[in-house]
Design an enzyme around this catalytic site. Structure first.
Site, short mmCIF file in Angstrom:
data_model
loop_
_atom_site.label_atom_id
_atom_site.label_comp_id
_atom_site.label_asym_id
_atom_site.label_seq_id
_atom_site.Cartn_x
_atom_site.Cartn_y
_atom_site.Cartn_z
CG HIS A 116 33.04 53.00 27.08
ND1 HIS A 116 31.70 52.96 27.40
CD2 HIS A 116 33.23 54.20 26.47
CE1 HIS A 116 31.11 54.06 27.00
NE2 HIS A 116 32.03 54.85 26.44
CD GLU A 123 49.76 54.34 38.60
OE1 GLU A 123 50.30 53.80 39.57
OE2 GLU A 123 48.71 55.03 38.71
CG HIS A 134 46.78 58.71 36.94
ND1 HIS A 134 46.61 59.37 38.14
CD2 HIS A 134 47.15 57.45 37.26
CE1 HIS A 134 46.86 58.54 39.13
NE2 HIS A 134 47.18 57.36 38.63
#
Length: 132
Positions: A7, A108, A62
């Site tokens: 997670h 993204e 990211h």
């Protein structure tokens, strides 16, 4: 041994605002919300939003999500109509849009996968790149 990503937990300064962003803009499915957090999912990804102070770094870290090429243009339009900030222009293989969540986490949406990236890199390798 590790099997896969279990997670992601992201700090958020405002649970309700982030929950709305991840559900209404990105299409996550909400499962639970409480005063200090929320649980959501997207495919096999489990996301935890956790109330905390946020200190985003200025590095390239990211989180990238897969998007189909057929949905890419409409997704960018949705982000821009919602006033979502884009933080980087795409310079790599495959279509990508780089954007921030309400707390500045770098996200993204990418059309492609590891195999398409490796194929592109074999044709035009990064400096010092070697393959295994």
């Amino acid at each position: 041994m590790l099997k896969n990503l279990n997670h992601l937990t992201l700090a958020t300064s405002d649970i309700s605002r982030s929950l709305q962003f991840y559900v209404e803009i990105l299409g996550f499915i909400p499962h639970a919300q409480w005063d200090q957090g929320a649980y959501l999912s997207l495919g096999q990804l489990w996301l935890c939003l956790s109330k905390d102070s946020v200190d985003t770094k200025r590095d390239y870290t990211h989180y990238a999500f897969t998007i189909g090429i057929q949905d890419f243009t409409d997704f960018i339009l949705k982000l821009r109509q919602a006033g979502v900030v884009e933080w980087k222009e795409n310079r790599s293989e495959g279509e990508s849009v780089y954007f921030l969540d309400p707390d500045g986490h770098k996200l993204e949406a990418h059309c492609g996968d590891l195999q398409s990236r490796l194929q592109a890199c074999r044709q035009n390798p990064y400096q010092g790149m070697k393959f295994f």
